[in-house]
Design a protein around this motif. Structure first.
Motif, PDB file in Angstrom:
ATOM      1  N   UNK A 148       0.709  -6.795   6.667  1.00 37.15           N
ATOM      2  CA  UNK A 148       1.316  -7.607   5.808  1.00 37.15           C
ATOM      3  C   UNK A 148       1.097  -6.364   4.339  1.00 37.15           C
ATOM      4  N   UNK A 149       2.157  -6.307   3.740  1.00 39.66           N
ATOM      5  CA  UNK A 149       2.081  -5.645   2.615  1.00 39.66           C
ATOM      6  C   UNK A 149       2.361  -6.210   1.220  1.00 39.66           C
ATOM      7  N   UNK A 150       1.632  -5.961   0.255  1.00 42.83           N
ATOM      8  CA  UNK A 150       1.964  -6.606  -0.909  1.00 42.83           C
ATOM      9  C   UNK A 150       2.550  -5.986  -1.884  1.00 42.83           C
ATOM     10  N   UNK A 151       3.595  -6.433  -2.255  1.00 44.53           N
ATOM     11  CA  UNK A 151       4.375  -5.750  -3.570  1.00 44.53           C
ATOM     12  C   UNK A 151       4.272  -6.453  -4.697  1.00 44.53           C
ATOM     13  N   UNK A 152       4.594  -5.755  -5.864  1.00 45.10           N
ATOM     14  CA  UNK A 152       4.533  -6.388  -7.141  1.00 45.10           C
ATOM     15  C   UNK A 152       5.877  -7.323  -7.131  1.00 45.10           C
ATOM     16  N   UNK A 153       7.067  -6.565  -6.928  1.00 49.66           N
ATOM     17  CA  UNK A 153       8.497  -7.449  -7.062  1.00 49.66           C
ATOM     18  C   UNK A 153       9.240  -7.157  -5.814  1.00 49.66           C
ATOM     19  N   UNK A 154       9.628  -7.989  -5.029  1.00 44.19           N
ATOM     20  CA  UNK A 154      10.211  -7.534  -3.599  1.00 44.19           C
ATOM     21  C   UNK A 154      11.644  -7.197  -4.102  1.00 44.19           C
ATOM     22  N   UNK A 155      12.318  -7.560  -5.094  1.00 45.41           N
ATOM     23  CA  UNK A 155      13.587  -6.808  -5.859  1.00 45.41           C
ATOM     24  C   UNK A 155      13.779  -5.232  -6.356  1.00 45.41           C
ATOM     25  N   UNK A 156      12.465  -4.892  -6.238  1.00 49.91           N
ATOM     26  CA  UNK A 156      12.112  -3.316  -6.657  1.00 49.91           C
ATOM     27  C   UNK A 156      12.729  -2.348  -5.709  1.00 49.91           C
ATOM     28  N   UNK A 157      13.848  -1.937  -5.615  1.00 49.45           N
ATOM     29  CA  UNK A 157      14.144  -0.779  -4.587  1.00 49.45           C
ATOM     30  C   UNK A 157      13.414   0.216  -4.562  1.00 49.45           C
ATOM     31  N   UNK A 158      12.882   0.729  -5.853  1.00 45.30           N
ATOM     32  CA  UNK A 158      11.931   2.117  -5.776  1.00 45.30           C
ATOM     33  C   UNK A 158      10.637   1.849  -4.886  1.00 45.30           C
ATOM     34  N   UNK A 159      10.157   0.516  -5.200  1.00 41.95           N
ATOM     35  CA  UNK A 159       8.849   0.232  -4.367  1.00 41.95           C
ATOM     36  C   UNK A 159       9.107   0.081  -2.959  1.00 41.95           C
ATOM     37  N   UNK A 160      10.393  -0.637  -2.712  1.00 45.39           N
ATOM     38  CA  UNK A 160      10.569  -0.948  -1.114  1.00 45.39           C
ATOM     39  C   UNK A 160      10.593   0.575  -0.541  1.00 45.39           C
ATOM     40  N   UNK A 161      11.245   1.318  -1.011  1.00 47.14           N
ATOM     41  CA  UNK A 161      11.450   2.927  -0.315  1.00 47.14           C
ATOM     42  C   UNK A 161       9.961   3.544  -0.469  1.00 47.14           C
ATOM     43  N   UNK A 162       9.148   3.345  -1.438  1.00 50.57           N
ATOM     44  CA  UNK A 162       7.869   3.991  -1.304  1.00 50.57           C
ATOM     45  C   UNK A 162       7.176   3.185   0.034  1.00 50.57           C
ATOM     46  N   UNK A 163       7.371   2.007   0.178  1.00 50.01           N
ATOM     47  CA  UNK A 163       6.523   1.499   1.306  1.00 50.01           C
ATOM     48  C   UNK A 163       7.077   1.828   2.585  1.00 50.01           C
ATOM     49  N   UNK A 164       8.595   1.879   2.643  1.00 51.86           N
ATOM     50  CA  UNK A 164       9.354   2.405   4.151  1.00 51.86           C
ATOM     51  C   UNK A 164       8.790   3.968   4.109  1.00 51.86           C
ATOM     52  N   UNK A 165       8.434   4.676   3.127  1.00 43.51           N
ATOM     53  CA  UNK A 165       8.103   5.903   3.348  1.00 43.51           C
ATOM     54  C   UNK A 165       6.841   5.987   4.018  1.00 43.51           C
ATOM     55  N   UNK A 166       5.813   4.899   3.527  1.00 35.55           N
ATOM     56  CA  UNK A 166       4.305   4.853   4.171  1.00 35.55           C
ATOM     57  C   UNK A 166       4.609   4.450   5.538  1.00 35.55           C
ATOM     58  N   UNK A 167       5.233   3.591   5.899  1.00 37.64           N
ATOM     59  CA  UNK A 167       5.571   2.879   7.296  1.00 37.64           C
ATOM     60  C   UNK A 167       5.991   3.996   8.227  1.00 37.64           C
TER      61      UNK A 167
END
Length: 407
Positions: free
Chosen positions: A51-70
């Motif tokens: 389970x990964x908590x993000x500030x905004x699900x529509x934030x592409x940059x944050x999505x790619x940061x999480x993808x990199x971690x995964x």
């Protein structure tokens, strides 16, 4: 480790069913969510492996940061999907960027906004008369310019679950509705549609490599003709051969016009004066009880077959059975704080009842229904007889009582 990433989910319903299905299929499941309180309720999500908590699900940059971690964790992402508004097309775009299975991104994007899909389908005969206006104008000017015949339906272009959808019967009601939408939406657009009469149906559709399959046709019961709250679903819907044939033709033409060649959607349509009219279209399976309903009726898990489509596999939509299934939803008539709920176990024990679900916890504030989110419980029942399935669901729902204290 083969992984499926989900962009958002509800706590229950079809989007959660999809996560469970992925886990049962042997995939490692990752849920990106903006609901921080779920971390404190972590034990309630055993099917969510990460389970990964993000500030905004529509934030592409944050999505790619999480993808990199995964990726750095050694996980092999096989699908990146969303089953909830308004992230379906965004997830499809990310999937394409990752080199995963492509779906019809443009079609999904157009379905996420009611003005966009109305404009794309404006020449299709299923489209009722509609008009798009801007809320920075005077209410009387809007009425004179856009309304020729009453009643009409006014709605937000991005509403879902019957939220911000109203029937307007007079100039005065339109003025009140326009003021409401100005306060809610600001100086944005408002969609005005012809009011269409006739029975309403929910149609679940999957398109695999340009082949369109109607997976389910479900009759809807609407309790309020002002806010359009659906409190009953019945599957399979009783349609004569002519109406069913016209529906198939209409759906195939809609898919062609909107450009959905690979993906899923659900439509709400009305059968009126011998023809079909499109009320809504959304780029995902309908939420709440619908996946469970289709599963009980046909043996098909539509969320599982949707995942297979996103994984590049061929979905299997062959019905394994044919049961009549009804779902009855429960609302409250007054606002108040929930003290207790009774009758759930009694309803569960009734013959033919497949599932009883109660959403709110003790202490929650309940409201009379203004949207589908204000439906607080449901009963799902099945039978070999359609009338018996309805009767069981209604009788079981009557057992469930909400005790609330006024605020």
């Amino acid at each position: 480790m083969q992984t499926i990433i989900f962009l958002g989910s509800n706590k229950s319903g079809s989007s959660r069913d999809a996560i469970r299905a992925a886990s049962e299929m042997g995939y490692f499941t990752v849920l990106l969510t903006d609901r921080r309180k779920w971390m404190k309720q972590r034990e309630e999500f055993p099917d969510v492996h990460q389970l990964v908590v993000m500030n905004r699900l529509s934030d592409r940059e944050e999505i790619h940061v999480q993808l990199s971690k995964i990726n750095n964790q050694g996980k092999q992402v096989k699908a990146f999907v969303s089953f909830i508004d308004p992230y379906v097309s965004l997830a499809a775009e990310i999937s394409r960027e990752l080199g995963l299975q492509e779906v019809s991104v443009a079609a999904l994007f157009n379905m996420e906004d009611k003005t966009r899909f109305r404009d794309v389908l404006k020449n299709n005969p299923v489209t009722p008369h509609f008009s798009v206006c801007h809320l920075n104008q005077d209410e009387n000017e809007l009425f004179d310019q856009h309304i020729k015949k009453l009643p009409v339906i006014v709605k937000s272009p991005v509403s879902n679950g019957s939220k911000d959808v109203m029937r307007v019967n007079s100039r005065e009601e339109f003025s009140m509705a326009a003021c409401y939408f100005k306060n809610q939406l600001g100086p944005s657009q408002l969609l005005i549609e012809e009011f269409v009469t006739g029975p309403q149906y929910l149609i679940e559709v999957l398109v695999h490599q340009s082949k369109t399959t109607i997976v389910a046709i479900i009759e809807q019961e609407i309790s309020s003709m002002h806010r359009f709250i659906i409190t009953g679903y019945h599957m399979p819907a009783a349609l004569n051969e002519y109406a069913r044939g016209r529906l198939t033709e209409s759906i195939e033409q809609i898919m062609e016009d909107i450009g959905l060649t690979h993906g899923t959607c659900h439509l709400e349509m009305r059968w009126t004066e011998g023809e079909w009219k499109l009320i809504e279209i959304n780029p995902r399976i309908s939420g709440s009880v619908i996946n469970q309903m289709i599963l009980e009726s046909t043996g098909i898990s539509l969320v599982k077959e949707t995942l297979k489509l996103y994984l590049g596999e061929e979905p299997d939509l062959t019905p394994l059975k044919n049961e009549y299934v009804s779902a009855e939803f429960i609302t409250v008539e007054t606002q108040g704080r929930l003290v207790k709920v009774t009758g759930k176990n009694k309803a569960k024990r009734m013959d033919g009842v497949k599932r009883v679900y109660v959403k709110p916890r003790k202490g929650s504030v309940l409201n009379p229904p203004l949207s589908m989110g204000d439906r607080y419980a449901y009963v799902l029942a099945s039978s070999s007889d359609p009338l018996e399935a309805k009767e069981i669901a209604k009788k079981a729902a009557e057992q469930i009582k909400f005790y609330i204290e006024p605020l």
